[in-house]
Scaffold this motif. Structure first.
Motif, short mmCIF file in Angstrom:
data_model
loop_
_atom_site.label_atom_id
_atom_site.label_comp_id
_atom_site.label_asym_id
_atom_site.label_seq_id
_atom_site.Cartn_x
_atom_site.Cartn_y
_atom_site.Cartn_z
N ALA A 78 -11.41 1.82 -1.84
CA ALA A 78 -12.10 2.02 -3.12
C ALA A 78 -13.51 2.56 -2.90
CB ALA A 78 -12.15 0.70 -3.89
N ALA A 79 -14.22 2.01 -1.92
CA ALA A 79 -15.57 2.47 -1.62
C ALA A 79 -15.55 3.92 -1.13
CB ALA A 79 -16.23 1.57 -0.57
N TRP A 284 3.62 9.68 -4.74
CA TRP A 284 3.55 10.18 -6.11
C TRP A 284 2.79 11.50 -6.20
CZ3 TRP A 284 6.24 9.66 -10.30
CH2 TRP A 284 7.10 8.56 -10.41
N ALA A 285 1.84 11.71 -5.29
CA ALA A 285 1.16 13.01 -5.25
C ALA A 285 2.17 14.11 -4.91
CB ALA A 285 0.03 12.98 -4.22
N SER A 286 3.13 13.79 -4.02
CA SER A 286 4.15 14.77 -3.66
C SER A 286 5.04 15.12 -4.86
CB SER A 286 5.02 14.24 -2.52
OG SER A 286 5.96 13.27 -2.99
N ALA A 287 5.09 14.20 -5.83
CA ALA A 287 5.88 14.42 -7.03
C ALA A 287 5.04 15.04 -8.16
CB ALA A 287 6.50 13.10 -7.50
N GLY A 288 3.80 15.41 -7.83
CA GLY A 288 2.95 16.05 -8.82
C GLY A 288 2.25 15.10 -9.75
N ARG A 289 2.15 13.85 -9.37
CA ARG A 289 1.49 12.86 -10.23
C ARG A 289 0.43 12.13 -9.41
NH1 ARG A 289 -1.10 9.92 -13.21
NH2 ARG A 289 -0.26 8.27 -14.56
N GLY A 290 -0.83 12.41 -9.70
CA GLY A 290 -1.90 11.72 -9.02
C GLY A 290 -2.07 10.32 -9.58
N ILE A 291 -2.18 9.34 -8.69
CA ILE A 291 -2.37 7.95 -9.13
C ILE A 291 -3.54 7.36 -8.34
CG2 ILE A 291 0.06 7.67 -9.71
CD1 ILE A 291 0.38 6.00 -7.15
N PRO A 292 -4.08 6.23 -8.79
CA PRO A 292 -5.20 5.61 -8.06
C PRO A 292 -4.85 5.33 -6.60
CG PRO A 292 -4.94 4.58 -10.21
CD PRO A 292 -3.76 5.48 -10.02
N ARG A 293 -5.89 5.28 -5.77
CA ARG A 293 -5.69 5.18 -4.32
C ARG A 293 -5.30 3.77 -3.86
NH1 ARG A 293 -4.74 3.98 0.05
NH2 ARG A 293 -5.59 4.75 2.03
N THR A 294 -5.86 2.73 -4.46
CA THR A 294 -5.65 1.38 -3.93
C THR A 294 -4.64 0.60 -4.76
OG1 THR A 294 -7.35 0.22 -5.23
CG2 THR A 294 -8.09 1.42 -3.27
N SER A 295 -4.06 -0.43 -4.14
CA SER A 295 -3.07 -1.24 -4.85
C SER A 295 -3.71 -1.96 -6.04
CB SER A 295 -2.43 -2.26 -3.91
OG SER A 295 -3.41 -3.11 -3.32
#
Length: 363
Positions: A78-79, A284-295
């Motif tokens: 996150a940092a 999910w980035a490979s599927a064209g959907r950017g999501i937050p980095r951390t759990s």
């Protein structure tokens, strides 16, 4: 960061005169030695062999250390993400400052030209210029142009003032962003130290076990996971799980399962190694959907769905602090990057305490 980008940041942060000091980190856990076995009088056991009870204590201690390392990894990621965003914002501010300075220089040049033109007229009031003029009609035309010039000069002064105010604001913003950037760099360093300390403690604990004890410990880990999974399945959860993956969900699952066998490395996002949320975010980035980095960010920001409604591609979040994540792939299983010393693998979705399920492609 490219050299040009560094130059822009340098230009933006010349206004910075202080650095925010990050608050002191939370308590770190000291490395602990493994509980040494008490010889058990048995004809079939070695005097150095640990009992299952003692090894279970070791297993629980290892689980605690690795979970703490996972939480620290989330803090590190996150940092890092915040620091990257602040670096981008500093670059944009640097560009604005450069453009603002260029504009201010142009305005000053125009103001100087207007002042020189006024000097050439002698700075005489309009009445005097009329009396000295040989052609009153030409003078009146000139007077109109003077009025236009006065209005233009007033506009020029106002624009110069606004540009100077903008530059001051950009400088203040750059100063604030620089302080945040430094704070997040310190947060990364603090999290990194904690991660390394927890992992070192776990490795030391494991290294003190004999080969037979390590093998038995691994079996105890598998038994605990099997029991948890069976307890979860006994609730009848699979009877209600019939969700079908979307096209993007299938692509995310395909990517994640293709990484099986690659090592867990904290902070890694591939292509050769992953941590738990690095795997799910890149899938999910490979599927064209950017999501937050951390759990933890995935748990906080993505759409939550009931466990009984999850479908392949959904993310299963584990533990009360959302410190671990895996991707549901169907038939009651997930693919995940477990912890240091392990590789990306398939596991039972219920083999760890489930906090909840989130859906990256909701709607």
């Amino acid at each position: 960061m490219a050299r040009g980008r560094r130059g822009l940041i340098s230009a933006a942060v010349t206004v910075v005169c202080a650095v925010t000091v990050l608050a002191a980190p939370g308590p770190a856990f000291a490395a602990a030695g493994a509980p040494r076995p008490t010889p058990t009088p048995s004809a079939s056991s070695s005097p150095a062999a640990s009992t299952d009870k003692e090894l279970e204590e070791v297993r629980e201690r290892l689980e605690k250390l690795y979970r703490e390392a996972a939480a620290a990894t989330d803090a590190y990621n996150a940092a890092e993400e915040k620091a990257d965003e602040q670096s981008r914002q500093l670059v944009e501010l640097a560009k604005k400052i450069v453009k603002g300075k260029e504009k201010l220089a142009e305005l000053k040049e125009r103001a100087g030209a207007a002042a020189r033109a006024q000097y050439r007229t002698g700075g005489l009031p309009p009445e005097a210029q009329l009396m000295l003029s040989e052609d009153p009609e030409e003078f009146l035309d000139g007077t109109g142009r003077v009025l236009q010039g006065e209005r233009a000069t007033k506009h020029l002064i106002e624009e110069t003032k606004r540009t100077q105010e903008d530059l001051e604001q950009y400088a203040a913003d750059a100063s604030a962003q620089w302080k945040k950037l430094e704070a997040n760099r310190k947060a990364k360093a603090t999290a990194q130290k904690k991660i390394e300390k927890q992992i070192a403690a776990a490795e030391k604990l494991e290294s003190q076990l004999e080969k037979e004890e390590r093998e038995r410990l691994a079996e105890l880990e598998r038994e605990a996971a099997r029991k948890a999974q069976n307890d979860w399945l006994d609730t009848g959860i699979l009877d209600d799980l019939d969700g079908k993956a979307t096209a993007r969900g299938k692509q995310a699952v395909k990517y994640a399962t293709a990484q099986i066998g690659k090592p867990y490395v904290w902070g890694a996002e591939g292509p050769d190694s992953f941590d738990c949320s690095g795997l799910t975010s890149q899938a999910w980035a490979s599927a064209g959907r950017g999501i937050p980095r951390t759990s933890q960010q995935q748990w906080q920001q993505l759409t939550r769905v009931p466990v009984e409604d999850m479908r392949p591609g959904d993310l299963v979040i584990y533990f009360d602090d959302a410190s671990h994540v895996g991707m549901y792939i169907g038939d009651g299983t997930i693919v995940h990057a477990p912890r240091p010393g392990r590789t990306v693998t398939i596991a039972g979705a219920g083999s760890m305490p489930i906090l909840g399920v989130v859906r990256p492609d909701a709607g």
